[in-house]
Design a protein around this motif. Structure first.
Motif: not given
Lengths: 321, 438
Positions: B239-251
């Motif tokens: 699910i990593w591509e659409d994981n909002p939590a991962l995106r927050t860390a990325w941003d």
């Protein structure tokens, strides 16, 4: 060849031994060469031929290192996938550019070095041995030292550049810079080796040619271009072929520059050899790695073939002149 | 590099002992003839146990091997150690596939334990054979469950967990005019935005060439450690591509890179190691096991210059490990005894006090609640990491966790060091993951 052979006298025949012992000896004479060759062929079959064929077999399957028992037939799928694989093309391009960056300066410098070593001077034998030292150093040791020298923050190279007012260069992350760093290690290790081969070639050029050229008023420089270089042509072809094969297989230097199996964060200096390693021993896709190995083999065969063809055409042209 | 040096001396000493063992064995055989069987390998005999680890487990540094050898006469422990876990895992996988060259005890990182439990359970000893089922209550339930195979096999015992905090250099903070009190800082960087804002303040008055943070890769890793679901969901779907939590860390990591807050170092590289002593960065996200690493790299000169504060944005977990016994090990029973002893609450507690590896045994956590560390300005590390361990989410683990994380940190490093646009880097990460997993 045939001419010299017919001219040379026939080898003296041994006195024929008594008949019974003779048949045993004859049998030994017939078969003993095979016995002498057997160790080589056994080793070659075990460590050369078998891996080659087994790699071809594996390259037709999907195999993972964690689950080697589960092989899934893919046919030529591993090969066709490579053509659409961006990283494969990147590594192929890197192999080529690093190959040029390392081979060309290396051979040019080796030629110059050989020319200097060919002069009469003090300590000539010492110098001739000394140029071979880098070749005797292990890849790992040399690369690790160079990696320190090329460090971005605390490296000696950037310190020296700073003294002359040049901003620090990121030798790991810049595409061109990192490829120069890798090439430097290769150049350092192989220049002396090639210089010695050139030197041997130079010494087989008859001295009279130089005398004649000097008599015609040719300068040292012109002598080099019109006597040395043509005389060295077969040697140069040999070194170009060997260096090309070496460049195609380049692996240790890019692996150890940063210890990154991807050849840097953007694959900026990943060579084909390193990409094969990453697929096989980093991601454990053994089938894909095997396919890359075979593509590399074919590539080398094509390059060497082209090289030989060009060399032969040139020598035929020369003969026709 | 004290770790590497330590490994060499252990090996050499072990080699000397091994020689002595061999010599004794030969003498005994010569004297006793064939009747003397007790000197052979086995119960009461001379055994050399090999332990192969990565990073810094700290057993040797904390004197635990020496104590075990004293408690079990005849046992000699020989440790080898690889600094980078990715290199370690490669070589372990190769040896497992070949079924040879394996140590009696092998360390397994938590990011790899799913691969061991789901794909390679037949390559490791099921520790139930030696009675490991009885130890279940000693460990946190999630730690225990992750090392359990499909058929209930117990494939490894938990060593430490990696509750997260933030380590910082008080001397650099002072020079930049920032507060150095850990409570005040914890309030100021209660959120990640607060942490980045403080970073900008630091950068404006940074002493020397020092940066706020060692690398954006470590920022990403610590932030993703605060999430329950990262790369896979509970059903094992990617699910990593659409994981909002991962995106927050990325941003946030991209933000830090673009604000120039990072020293642009590659974690685990020689340059990163040098930077600890050189003072190239003021903060470094630190899971508990990083404390030992910092001490090792910064050396005695760093003592008292470091401190630990609570992590911005809440509690999380990064890393932690297991000890496992491969099927191809030579002394399995003895290896299990060693693993059992090393992972027992008493030893885990001692390890934390000396090296900072936070215990995964529940009994040990209470024991270390009051621990302080003079190296880190007497920070109450027992309390800080204990609270973090209690509040950290139980993470969903997947087979390729480590590989995916590596591709993402690579892409973030491109933004950090080459100025690659975040969109391009994100698509590079996606391509990289597809190439790794496919």
């Amino acid at each position: 060849m045939t001419l010299t052979a017919s001219e040379s006298p026939a080898p003296p025949r041994p006195v024929p031994p008594p008949a019974r012992r003779g048949s045993a000896r004859r049998a030994w004479q017939t078969f003993s060469p095979y016995a002498y060759l057997a160790p080589f062929f056994t080793l070659f079959a075990a460590f050369g031929l078998f891996p080659l064929i087994y790699t071809a077999f594996v390259s037709l399957y999907r195999v993972e290192l964690q689950t080697p028992g589960e092989m899934e037939w893919r046919g030529l799928g591993n090969y066709t996938a490579l053509f659409g694989d961006e990283y494969f093309w990147t590594s192929l391009r890197n192999t080529f550019t690093i190959g040029v960056l390392s081979t060309v300066p290396q051979l040019v410098m080796a030629l110059g070095l050989a020319h200097l070593l060919n002069y009469r001077m003090r300590g000539r034998t010492f110098l001739r041995t000394a140029v071979l030292l880098p070749y005797a150093t292990s890849v790992a040791a040399a690369t690790l030292v160079f990696a320190q020298l090329f460090g971005r923050d605390f490296g000696l190279v950037n310190y020296a550049l700073g003294l002359v007012g040049i901003d620090p260069v990121d030798w790991q992350n810049g595409t061109v810079a990192s490829q120069i760093a890798v090439s430097t290690v290769v150049i350092w290790r192989w220049t002396g080796y090639n210089a010695l081969i050139y030197l041997a070639g130079m010494q087989s050029i008859p001295h009279e040619l130089y005398e004649a050229a000097a008599m015609d008023g040719a300068s040292r420089w012109r002598q080099f271009f019109h006597v040395t270089l043509p005389g060295l042509r077969p040697t140069i072809v040999f070194t170009v072929i060997v260096s090309t094969i070496g460049a195609t297989q380049l692996f240790g230097e890019p692996l150890l520059l940063e210890g990154s199996i991807s050849g840097g964060i953007s694959h900026q200096y990943q060579t084909l050899g390193l990409y094969m390693y990453e697929q096989g021993w980093g991601f454990f896709h053994l089938g894909r790695a095997a396919a890359i190995a075979w593509v590399m083999l074919l590539l080398i065969v094509v390059i060497v073939g082209a090289n030989a063809l060009i060399a032969r055409r040139r020598s035929r042209k020369e003969a026709g002149r | 590099m004290p770790i590497a040096r330590a490994a060499i001396t252990t090996t050499r000493r072990a080699a000397v002992r091994l020689g002595a063992v061999a010599l004794t064995g030969a003498l005994l055989a010569a004297c006793g003839g064939t009747s003397d069987d007790t000197s052979a390998d086995g119960a009461g005999g001379e055994v050399t146990l090999t332990v192969d680890l990565f990073g810094s487990f700290g057993y040797k540094e904390a004197g635990l091997y020496a104590e075990y050898e004293k408690l079990h006469p005849g046992v000699t422990i020989k440790q080898t150690d690889t600094e980078d876990e990715a290199d370690y895992w490669k070589s372990l996988q190769t040896r497992l596939a070949g079924g040879a060259g394996l140590a009696d005890v092998q360390g397994i990182e938590v990011g790899r334990i799913a691969s061991v439990a789901q794909q390679q359970s037949e390559r490791f000893e099921d520790l139930r054979k030696y009675g490991a089922d009885g130890l279940k209550d000693q460990f946190a339930p999630a730690k225990w469950a992750a090392a359990t195979g499909k058929g209930g096999e117990i494939l490894g015992l938990g060593t430490d967990v990696g509750p997260e905090a933030m380590c910082y250099r008080t001397d650099l903070f002072k020079a930049a005019g920032l507060p150095t009190d850990r409570e005040e800082l914890a309030r100021k960087w209660a959120t990640w935005d607060g942490y980045l804002a403080l970073g900008k303040q630091y950068k404006a008055k940074a002493p020397g060439k020092s940066a706020w943070l060692d690398s954006v890769g470590s920022l990403y890793s610590i932030m993703i450690g605060q999430e329950k679901e990262r790369y896979y969901d509970a059903s094992g779907k990617l699910i990593w591509e659409d994981n909002p939590a991962l995106r927050t860390a990325w941003d946030h990591s991209v933000q830090a890179a673009q604000d120039g807050l990072s020293a642009k170092l590659d974690q685990w590289s020689p340059q990163w190691n040098q930077a600890f002593a050189a003072g190239s960065f003021a903060t470094i996200p630190c899971p508990a096991w990083m404390l030992g690493y910092i001490k090792g790299q910064a050396g005695e000169a760093g003592k008292g210059k470091w401190d630990v504060a609570a992590l911005p944005g809440g509690a999380g977990n990064w890393g932690g490990s297991y000890l496992a016994v491969p099927k191809a090990a030579k002394h399995k029973k003895e290896a299990y005894e060693l693993v059992k002893w090393l992972t027992a609450p008493e030893q885990q507690a001692r390890l934390f006090e000396k090296q900072g590896n936070f215990p995964s045994a529940t009994g040990a956590i209470a024991k270390v609640a009051d621990a302080k560390d003079p190296f880190f300005s007497d920070a109450p590390i027992g309390r800080i990491f204990g609270e973090a361990a209690k509040a950290a989410p139980v993470q969903v683990l997947g087979v390729h966790d480590q590989n995916i994380a590596q591709q993402i940190t690579n892409a973030l490093s491109e933004v950090e060091r080459k100025g690659t646009s975040p969109e391009k880097a994100w698509s590079n990460a996606k391509k990289g993951v597809a190439n790794t997993i496919g």
